[in-house]
Scaffold this motif. Structure first.
Motif, PDB file in Angstrom:
ATOM      1  N   ASP A   5       0.847  -1.194   0.000  1.00 22.34           N
ATOM      2  CA  ASP A   5       0.000   0.000   0.000  1.00 22.34           C
ATOM      3  C   ASP A   5       0.884   1.245   0.000  1.00 22.34           C
ATOM      4  N   ALA A   6       0.220   2.412  -0.086  1.00 21.18           N
ATOM      5  CA  ALA A   6       0.921   3.679   0.120  1.00 21.18           C
ATOM      6  C   ALA A   6       0.170   4.508   1.151  1.00 21.18           C
ATOM      7  N   ILE A   7       0.913   5.259   1.933  1.00 22.71           N
ATOM      8  CA  ILE A   7       0.308   6.207   2.874  1.00 22.71           C
ATOM      9  C   ILE A   7       0.479   7.603   2.299  1.00 22.71           C
ATOM     10  N   ALA A   8      -0.628   8.363   2.286  1.00 25.43           N
ATOM     11  CA  ALA A   8      -0.606   9.739   1.791  1.00 25.43           C
ATOM     12  C   ALA A   8      -0.595  10.685   2.981  1.00 25.43           C
ATOM     13  N   VAL A   9       0.309  11.652   2.938  1.00 26.51           N
ATOM     14  CA  VAL A   9       0.407  12.630   4.021  1.00 26.51           C
ATOM     15  C   VAL A   9       0.220  14.032   3.448  1.00 26.51           C
ATOM     16  N   TYR A  10      -0.925  14.597   3.738  1.00 30.32           N
ATOM     17  CA  TYR A  10      -1.163  15.983   3.330  1.00 30.32           C
ATOM     18  C   TYR A  10      -0.715  16.894   4.459  1.00 30.32           C
ATOM     19  N   ILE A  11       0.178  17.833   4.135  1.00 33.23           N
ATOM     20  CA  ILE A  11       0.619  18.787   5.150  1.00 33.23           C
ATOM     21  C   ILE A  11      -0.291  20.004   5.082  1.00 33.23           C
TER      22      ILE A  11
END
Lengths: 328, 328, 328, 328
Positions: A97-103
């Motif tokens: 999977d991938a983890i998305a990190v919105y700052i």
């Protein structure tokens, strides 16, 4: 923020329709900060895809450099540098999977002078180092303590710099390695990419259960390459929104902003970091945007954008990007 | 073996006068092999300085490549490669000490064909790789299974190679990192130095309590640089004698043989690995042999010997040495 | 010298049956020495394949460093370093051929102290340089003047080195470039390979009419990599025998000795120089010795020998070799 | 153009008050184009500081690639690539001066399809090459012929690129070397910097009498790094204004635009090119803008801008810049 609804995060993330809970990862909650990113540390928090985390990051020196007369060689103890918050466990995250990190926001935390810059012996791009080993005397140690606010970084009477914050170090855990927080690689890590600021989304490969997200190393501003080895390091309250994309297997981190897609590579020598970034970008665009591989290779030769993150860490980081306007 | 009594190990080691116990580290005692060298794994054995350990090493592919029709891409699973025995805890070892490993014997273990060589996709020096990323098609996968004994490696009807065994991977634990067994660095690791065979002593920096010694990756022979990425990999019974040198702080591994002293550096690009090795050697000779730093720098420009260990691993390894005859 | 009759030079050279004339290329005949290797300079001599030339080489500093109190920064004037004899025109040489240079003898010329070693500011492997640009203060300038004879190099009261001479710089002309004599590349040039001594044959690609042979830069001894940037530089009378191999197109220089075949690559970074050398060797052995390309690639991974010529010049030089005994 | 009057060119150039003559350097005047930049070629024109030259540049393939079915391997003949106009002699230019080249206009010349892009075997960043030597099969050869005008580059039905022209290759002559036009170094050469377009001033070190200015290699657009090795190559009529700054000794080329000052470095590996560029910038700002060396080093760590010119040529090019707004 309108562009967000068409972002990869919002179109593919499993948490996109969650209202999402907000968690506080304070200094106190964090307790001991982390100096390696790996699968062996104890989680500090469990969240769900779509949740928000408000993180109290410490500066890269963990507050040990307090005045301009401090000597980094006396205050700092290798390898206990660049303290990270985390690991944060993301529900459902699995290898592949991938983890998305919105700052969302980066706000200075504490009282001025909040910023620290310095010259550290045998560290930086224009000096012999432990890897580019020379017999020259080291450069002098220098420390700058700098006032800053959400508008400016007040470097000196002569020079004021814009406040353009970004996160220097962001990663999930490698599968079996535990990598010190100074080193970037294909898990992310100490990439020092100025693009990784508020308004950006970073996609990180998940290689262990829960992903094990680490974050730290805020910079109030930073030039391309971080040439002296240090940005304007400062403590923040950083707000991130985290999502999970299932079965989205990426070899290296990726970054999305309103206008740009970027693939990120980290290694030495610097041409190899650039090769990685561009190859990832070619393959990404060929696969997800249906370009012929050779056509997009030649197109990137005309419009590709390269950002040098750093060429001072144990591995160097480069982002290779394309403006979204070409991808319609 | 007469030279041994004047070696650094025998003159400085705390176990030099111990008769020493002999321990068996069999496949069974080892149980699960290690794929990272770090401080987080469970010790398999505790020994005293001066003790001997007889180690059953597995080949770098853990025996998974059994016939020439096997495809490495199907049989191997990254990052579970290059299995290591250990960690072995050495009594009294603390940060700032060095552990000395004398390799006494390396005997092939099992029935022929014991040797394995192969070409692995995107691995090796003369191909695009995951770090030197290209868009070319990969080289073909090839597997060679090779008969060998303590005299020769029977490569083919046309070519017989001498049996010149060495240990490819040897290390203590880093302080906080846990590094995969494919990667060399200042802890040692996957150095692939042909000099590290029977009759050699390797000095490794201790960075965590007990040192945590790891060993594996035996090669029945190997050329300089290990150009295709793989030596003649084989399982062995390897006998080592381990000693401890207190307060002998070294930044990088060192090697001693009857005729040579060698400092070892591992990084990319290859010139930086060579710089590390030579700088370590300059400093070593200046400090322990009372040379003027600039004089020995110029002397090494006349008689320094360079061994390329590998230029295929995630970091490359170089040894820089000087013949002992110049050190009287 | 018996091996010579089976050498590539003696089996393929057009002058192998010529008795051969002997020419004197004295300082006087040479007149002005050359500082670039290219097609634009005026020939100093015309010879036939199979002829012998006795060359009076000057030291790399053209005799300007005469005592230990001399400062290289005051005595030397860039780029007028490393003076070359030549160009020597070889009758019949055309693009696509190779010129073979057998080094017969290297005899010191003049009165002692004949040898010069020094540390030059911003030059050498363990210092910031004009290419690996740092802000550190330069290393001190040092000069050593050294007595030597055909047995030994008398470095100091403490250390005597063996006289092991070789030619540091040897080349034909590039096709259109004129390259300074400090830089090696695919024409040859400043390779600084210790193997290029008496008893060796070097094969150089011909790229312009007559080949235009240049020679200079004798070293009385030199370590692998020439780490401080300077060997024991000295003036010689060097005797070479030159032959021509028609239609023998090589991309990079090659070297043959009694026991070894070696391909030579020069570039930066050092891994790329090593890649060039090994790829040339793979292709050479596959073509001329009928090995399967992948088989010889794997064999070289077991028995390949790497020599680091220099990692101090504007490009670095590596030789990759195999012992002839494996080639029967 | 108002900024020009405060530029280094207009404040220091000896021709700043000359009205200046305009010269035509047509294909016919040029005659044979140049493939090396050096002191050995015959001047095609003599001008005075402050003069304007209107140059008919040919495309990098000298027009030999005319249709998409052409094979570069059949049409191109190494090393006769990247034809240059020049050498242009500038009156009064001597070693130790700098020549300033203001690019005024770049206009496409001829009839469409004027643009050429292609994939050349063993050339480009994402393939094994003659320097990064691998055994992989080469990438396919591809040719694109592209219509363009002063607004756009019409790549395909799907993608239109902006016309953003720049000069890829610009240089004075080295002192004694004659360097092929594919290679950048401290004389300038094939830098491929997208910033070197209309409105920019490039400062080049003079190393031989008259400076011997060479220019060519126009790109209608180019991405950072020129990843496939080729931009949109096209023939132009390019108008430049040339001035001379006496006693302005620079080691590497520099560039000025309305908003930016940039120092340029070219070498391998890429980190060394970046080191050169940043060190030159540090020294330039310290000397001419009275910054403390260590302060400006740390400031550039916050606001330095890096442009990757190319990482495909025999040497790679990087520009390191700072916005002028910080220099008041």
């Amino acid at each position: 923020m309108d562009w967000m609804k068409d972002s990869i995060m919002m179109t593919k993330g499993v948490g996109k329709n969650n209202k999402g809970e907000t968690h506080q990862l304070t200094e106190k909650t964090q307790g001991t900060y982390q100096y390696t990113m790996g699968p062996y540390s104890k989680p500090v928090m469990h969240i769900k895809p779509g949740d928000t985390v408000v993180v109290e990051t410490r500066d890269a020196f963990e507050g040990k450099i307090q005045k301009e007369s401090d000597k980094p060689s006396e205050k700092l103890e290798m390898p206990f540098l660049n303290p990270q918050n985390g690991p944060i466990m993301v529900e459902g995250a699995e290898k592949g999977d991938a983890i998305a990190v919105y700052i969302d926001k980066m706000v200075p935390r504490g009282s001025n002078p909040l910023g620290t810059c310095c010259m550290i012996e045998e560290f930086g791009a224009l000096t012999g180092t432990s890897y580019t080993a020379t017999l020259n005397d080291p450069l002098p140690e220098k420390v700058r303590k700098i006032n800053l606010d959400e508008k400016n970084v007040y470097w000196s009477d002569r020079i004021t710099l814009p406040y353009k914050p970004h996160i220097g170090t962001l990663s999930c855990s490698p599968e079996i390695d535990s990598i010190n927080s100074l080193t970037p690689d294909n898990h992310g890590g100490n990439m020092d990419l100025p693009d990784m600021g508020p308004g950006s989304i970073t996609y990180l490969p998940v290689r262990s259960p829960g992903g094990r997200l680490f974050i730290g190393d805020a910079h109030a501003c930073q030039g391309d390459g971080e040439v002296c080895g240090v940005a304007v390091e400062y403590p923040t309250t950083t707000t991130i929104k985290v999502d999970l994309i299932k079965n989205y297997t990426i070899e290296w981190p990726r970054l999305e902003t309103k206008d740009m897609l970027m693939a990120i590579g980290s290694t030495r020598p610097l041409e190899d970091a650039t090769r990685i970034a561009y190859r990832e970008l070619v393959r990404w665009l060929a696969k997800d945007f249906k370009f012929d591989q050779w056509d997009i290779y030649m197109i990137l030769s005309q419009v590709g954008k390269v950002r040098l993150g750093n060429f001072v860490d144990p591995k160097y980081t480069v982002g290779a990007g394309i403006e979204k306007k070409y991808l319609k």
